[in-house]
Write a protein that holds these residues in place. Structure first.
Motif, PDB file in Angstrom:
ATOM      1  N   GLU A  13      -1.450  -0.646  -0.827  1.00  0.00           N
ATOM      2  CA  GLU A  13      -0.114   0.382  -1.468  1.00  0.00           C
ATOM      3  C   GLU A  13       0.987  -0.337  -1.638  1.00  0.00           C
ATOM      4  OE1 GLU A  13      -1.437   0.212   1.975  1.00  0.00           O
ATOM      5  OE2 GLU A  13      -2.575   1.861   2.362  1.00  0.00           O
ATOM      6  N   GLY A  14       1.061  -1.553  -1.246  1.00  0.00           N
ATOM      7  CA  GLY A  14       2.334  -2.320  -1.633  1.00  0.00           C
ATOM      8  C   GLY A  14       3.083  -2.582  -0.479  1.00  0.00           C
ATOM      9  N   GLY A  16       3.243  -5.548   1.076  1.00  0.00           N
ATOM     10  CA  GLY A  16       3.974  -6.761   0.988  1.00  0.00           C
ATOM     11  C   GLY A  16       5.228  -6.900   0.395  1.00  0.00           C
ATOM     12  N   LYS A  17       5.470  -5.841  -0.842  1.00  0.00           N
ATOM     13  CA  LYS A  17       6.565  -5.950  -1.496  1.00  0.00           C
ATOM     14  C   LYS A  17       7.738  -5.295  -0.629  1.00  0.00           C
ATOM     15  CE  LYS A  17       8.813  -3.150  -5.023  1.00  0.00           C
ATOM     16  NZ  LYS A  17       8.805  -2.042  -6.036  1.00  0.00           N
ATOM     17  N   GLY A  39      -4.700  -8.939   1.190  1.00  0.00           N
ATOM     18  CA  GLY A  39      -3.805  -9.643   0.022  1.00  0.00           C
ATOM     19  C   GLY A  39      -2.730  -8.870  -0.098  1.00  0.00           C
ATOM     20  N   VAL A  43       6.447 -10.168  -6.067  1.00  0.00           N
ATOM     21  CA  VAL A  43       6.758 -10.683  -7.308  1.00  0.00           C
ATOM     22  C   VAL A  43       8.316 -10.885  -6.978  1.00  0.00           C
ATOM     23  CG1 VAL A  43       7.259 -10.410  -9.619  1.00  0.00           C
ATOM     24  CG2 VAL A  43       5.179  -9.518  -8.599  1.00  0.00           C
ATOM     25  N   VAL A 294      -6.729  -8.622  -4.623  1.00  0.00           N
ATOM     26  CA  VAL A 294      -5.829  -9.798  -4.597  1.00  0.00           C
ATOM     27  C   VAL A 294      -6.749 -10.803  -3.822  1.00  0.00           C
ATOM     28  CG1 VAL A 294      -3.721 -10.892  -3.807  1.00  0.00           C
ATOM     29  CG2 VAL A 294      -3.815  -8.414  -4.085  1.00  0.00           C
ATOM     30  N   LYS A 326       4.265   2.557  -6.363  1.00  0.00           N
ATOM     31  CA  LYS A 326       3.583   2.669  -8.065  1.00  0.00           C
ATOM     32  C   LYS A 326       3.884   3.974  -8.910  1.00  0.00           C
ATOM     33  CE  LYS A 326       0.480  -0.565  -8.238  1.00  0.00           C
ATOM     34  NZ  LYS A 326      -0.795  -1.492  -8.326  1.00  0.00           N
ATOM     35  N   ASP A 328       5.721   4.594 -11.306  1.00  0.00           N
ATOM     36  CA  ASP A 328       5.564   4.173 -12.558  1.00  0.00           C
ATOM     37  C   ASP A 328       4.298   4.148 -13.411  1.00  0.00           C
ATOM     38  OD1 ASP A 328       5.636   1.870 -10.798  1.00  0.00           O
ATOM     39  OD2 ASP A 328       4.739   0.858 -12.654  1.00  0.00           O
ATOM     40  N   VAL A 329       2.985   3.953 -12.426  1.00  0.00           N
ATOM     41  CA  VAL A 329       1.854   3.935 -13.110  1.00  0.00           C
ATOM     42  C   VAL A 329       1.415   5.416 -13.516  1.00  0.00           C
ATOM     43  CG1 VAL A 329      -0.517   3.639 -12.307  1.00  0.00           C
ATOM     44  CG2 VAL A 329       1.229   1.796 -11.640  1.00  0.00           C
ATOM     45  N   GLY A 411       8.692   3.045  -5.266  1.00  0.00           N
ATOM     46  CA  GLY A 411       8.464   1.536  -6.134  1.00  0.00           C
ATOM     47  C   GLY A 411       8.372   2.289  -7.441  1.00  0.00           C
ATOM     48  N   THR A 412       9.106   1.328  -8.330  1.00  0.00           N
ATOM     49  CA  THR A 412       9.125   1.521  -9.497  1.00  0.00           C
ATOM     50  C   THR A 412       8.568   0.528 -10.526  1.00  0.00           C
ATOM     51  OG1 THR A 412      11.411   1.104  -9.853  1.00  0.00           O
ATOM     52  CG2 THR A 412      10.749   3.517  -9.337  1.00  0.00           C
ATOM     53  N   GLY A 413       8.212  -0.544  -9.928  1.00  0.00           N
ATOM     54  CA  GLY A 413       7.651  -1.907 -10.501  1.00  0.00           C
ATOM     55  C   GLY A 413       7.123  -2.687  -9.566  1.00  0.00           C
ATOM     56  N   PRO A 414       6.704  -3.862  -9.914  1.00  0.00           N
ATOM     57  CA  PRO A 414       6.189  -4.852  -8.860  1.00  0.00           C
ATOM     58  C   PRO A 414       7.335  -5.707  -8.466  1.00  0.00           C
ATOM     59  CG  PRO A 414       5.315  -5.376 -11.085  1.00  0.00           C
ATOM     60  CD  PRO A 414       6.199  -4.130 -11.096  1.00  0.00           C
TER      61      PRO A 414
HETATM   62  P1  GDP Z   1      -0.584  -4.603  -0.122  1.00  0.00           P
HETATM   63  O1  GDP Z   1      -2.017  -5.190   0.457  1.00  0.00           O
HETATM   64  O2  GDP Z   1      -0.455  -3.364   0.644  1.00  0.00           O
HETATM   65  O3  GDP Z   1       0.342  -5.501   0.198  1.00  0.00           O
HETATM   66  O4  GDP Z   1      -0.713  -4.458  -1.648  1.00  0.00           O
HETATM   67  P2  GDP Z   1      -1.300  -5.334  -2.817  1.00  0.00           P
HETATM   68  O5  GDP Z   1      -0.222  -6.489  -2.968  1.00  0.00           O
HETATM   69  O6  GDP Z   1      -2.428  -5.660  -2.441  1.00  0.00           O
HETATM   70  O7  GDP Z   1      -1.346  -4.287  -4.242  1.00  0.00           O
HETATM   71  C1  GDP Z   1      -0.121  -3.681  -4.378  1.00  0.00           C
HETATM   72  C2  GDP Z   1       0.024  -4.354  -5.975  1.00  0.00           C
HETATM   73  O8  GDP Z   1       0.980  -3.340  -6.477  1.00  0.00           O
HETATM   74  C3  GDP Z   1       0.623  -5.673  -6.181  1.00  0.00           C
HETATM   75  O9  GDP Z   1       0.268  -6.095  -7.257  1.00  0.00           O
HETATM   76  C4  GDP Z   1       1.955  -5.145  -6.368  1.00  0.00           C
HETATM   77  O10 GDP Z   1       2.813  -6.413  -7.133  1.00  0.00           O
HETATM   78  C5  GDP Z   1       1.965  -4.124  -7.041  1.00  0.00           C
HETATM   79  N1  GDP Z   1       3.151  -2.980  -6.831  1.00  0.00           N
HETATM   80  C6  GDP Z   1       3.797  -2.937  -5.561  1.00  0.00           C
HETATM   81  N2  GDP Z   1       4.714  -1.955  -5.649  1.00  0.00           N
HETATM   82  C7  GDP Z   1       4.452  -1.521  -7.201  1.00  0.00           C
HETATM   83  C8  GDP Z   1       5.139  -0.590  -7.812  1.00  0.00           C
HETATM   84  O11 GDP Z   1       5.854   0.215  -7.430  1.00  0.00           O
HETATM   85  N3  GDP Z   1       4.958  -0.411  -9.310  1.00  0.00           N
HETATM   86  C9  GDP Z   1       4.024  -1.277  -9.726  1.00  0.00           C
HETATM   87  N4  GDP Z   1       3.669  -1.111 -10.973  1.00  0.00           N
HETATM   88  N5  GDP Z   1       3.420  -2.250  -8.907  1.00  0.00           N
HETATM   89  C10 GDP Z   1       3.511  -2.571  -7.513  1.00  0.00           C
END
Ligand code: GDP
Ligand code: 2SA
Ligand code: MG
Length: 423
Positions: A13-14, A16-17, A39, A43, A294, A326, A328-329, A411-414
């Motif tokens: 889901e993101g 890590g970010k 994984g 970024v 990942v 995500k 933005d997707v 979230g609007t990008g990585p």
């Molecule tokens: P985690 O396992 O939950 O930490 O998520 P992952 O890192 O496996 O997968 C999430 C992917 O989406 C990664 O490649 C992130 O860089 C990317 N990502 C996270 N948030 C966003 C977002 O808001 N927008 C976009 N386009 N990519 C995102």
């Protein structure tokens, strides 16, 4: 004050970010479950980091990190990952990472057994990452596992690993694995690993005045051993309960439980997925969202956001806030569908419960609401007011439908800065 970041769907889901973002203010970041199956991509400053067993708090230079009891650690991967992030510039990482002596050792042997168990399942494969997670947790539950602290005791360590090898050979016959080779590798790791191993309780006591502790969930609620789509789950407790148990958290110190919710749904591996779209929409989500594992590089299955699942997840993890990721997707969709109810095989309509039986889940018909798309670029937007009205309507619809939990971040990008924080 403790904040816990948890995956609310099937992972990726993101987490890590947002963990990386919040760890800038955190003094401590802990992993509570899972292993190098996870994984997390981060970024920051144009550098992409892929974390597996290491906590994402390592990107923030003042954050101390713990791989807690409850996790399983593949030692070669630990060192490999550490070396990789140091090469990428996180030069102090090795001084800010510690491992609980109660975490379990995930061996190469476990990975071999993972493959054999999957092969034995034929058409009912779990679709594991092949990292040995299931066999390692099985050995833990059967009380024959090897814990990180035991690596330091050469005699016990070697005896226990040889016993594991013997018992797996009794079960599978001749396996392509050399126990003496793995034992030999640990002769080097033994001294190398020593400085990282801590008694978790002592360690946490030492940091008890740490104003902000962050727990980074790995995998996600629908992969939880008890609450997920069993048997198509991972072998750890990926929800709130798992975090409390693994890190012996004082429940009254938990201030935030942040559910990370992707604006659509993905799943990697087998198992039921009611809102999966095996059509152009699913392909588009996969392509635009760059949905690849990942850890394994597998293509992730994609579908619409499922609010029945989200309500179920919220009822178990008790989120205090959501991070919708995500967004933005979805920028280029004319219409966006959202699952709002399930019609079960017996005709019952439910908006809340998630059936335990995977055969029932396979037969669910999802009832969708259709919302208009916004057909404009939201990538990198940082202020809620700057989102197109239809994007805001989408978010507010989700909030209303899940009920009693705000979408606090979007979230609007990585990249770390591609995030809207709502007051
Ligand atoms: P985690 O396992 O939950 O930490 O998520 P992952 O890192 O496996 O997968 C999430 C992917 O989406 C990664 O490649 C992130 O860089 C990317 N990502 C996270 N948030 C966003 C977002 O808001 N927008 C976009 N386009 N990519 C995102
Ligand atoms: P395992 O290996 O025993 O934990 O597999 C059991 C199930 O759990 C799923 N699982 C995952 N699902 C999503 N993301 C994970 N991490 C990687 C990523 C996955 C990858 O971030 O992309 O690279 O393939 C993860 N780890 C485990 C797994 O697919 C099985 O369904
Ligand atoms: Mg992931």
């Amino acid at each position: 004050m403790v904040s816990i970041v948890l995956g609310s769907q099937w992972g990726d889901e993101g987490k890590g970010k947002i963990t990386d973002m919040l760890s800038q203010q955190a003094t401590l970041c802990c992993r509570a479950a899972g292993g190098h199956n996870a994984g997390h991509t981060i970024v920051h400053d144009n550098v992409t980091y892929d974390f597996h067993i290491l906590p994402s708090g390592l990107v923030s230079p003042s954050c101390i990190n713990l791989i807690g009891a409850g996790t399983v650690v593949h030692v070669p991967s630990f060192f490999k990952e550490l070396a990789q992030i140091e090469t990428k510039g996180l030069t102090s990482a090795s001084k800010r990472i510690f491992i609980s002596d109660r975490a379990h050792v995930c061996f190469d042997l476990h990975s071999v057994v993972d493959g054999l168990e999957e092969a034995g399942l034929g058409g009912r494969k779990v679709g594991t990452t092949g990292k040995g997670i299931g066999p390692c947790y099985s050995d833990k539950a059967a009380r024959r596992g090897v814990r990180i602290g035991e690596i330091l005791d050469e005699v016990t360590f070697e005896r226990k690993l040889r016993t594991l090898d013997t018992s797996y050979r009794a079960r599978f016959g001749d396996i392509s694995y050399d126990v003496e080779e793995e034992i030999a590798r640990f002769k080097e790791y033994r001294t190398k690993l020593q400085p990282y191993i801590v008694d978790q309780l002592e360690f946490l006591q030492k940091h008890k005045d740490s104003p902000n502790t962050l727990v980074e969930g790995a995998n996600a609620l629908m992969l939880d051993l008890d609450h997920g789509t069993y048997p198509f789950v991972t072998s750890s407790s990926t929800g709130l309960g798992g975090a409390v148990q693994a890190l012996a958290l004082n429940p009254t110190s938990i201030k935030n439980v942040i559910g990370v919710l992707k604006a659509y749904t993905t799943r990697v591996g087998s198992g039921p997925f009611p809102s999966e779209q095996l059509n152009e929409d699913g392909d588009k989500l996969q392509k635009v969202g760059r949905e690849f594992g990942v850890t394994t590089g597998r293509r992730r299955r994609c579908g619409w956001l499922d609010l029945v699942l989200a309500r179920y997840s919220h009822a178990i993890n008790h989120y205090t806030a959501l991070n919708l990721t995500k967004l933005d997707v979805l920028d280029d969709f004319d219409e966006i569908k959202v699952g709002v109810a399930y019609i079960l095989p017996d005709g019952t309509r439910t908006t809340f419960t998630f059936p335990a039986d995977p055969n029932v889940v396979e037969k669910i018909q999802v009832e969708y609401a259709t919302l208009p798309g916004w057909k404009s670029n939201t990538m990198g937007v940082t202020r809620y007011e700057d989102l197109p009205p239809n994007a805001r309507a989408y978010i507010e619809f989700i909030e209303r439908e899940i009920g009693n939990v705000p979408v606090k971040w979007i979230g609007t990008g990585p990249a770390r800065e591609h995030m809207i924080a709502r007051e």
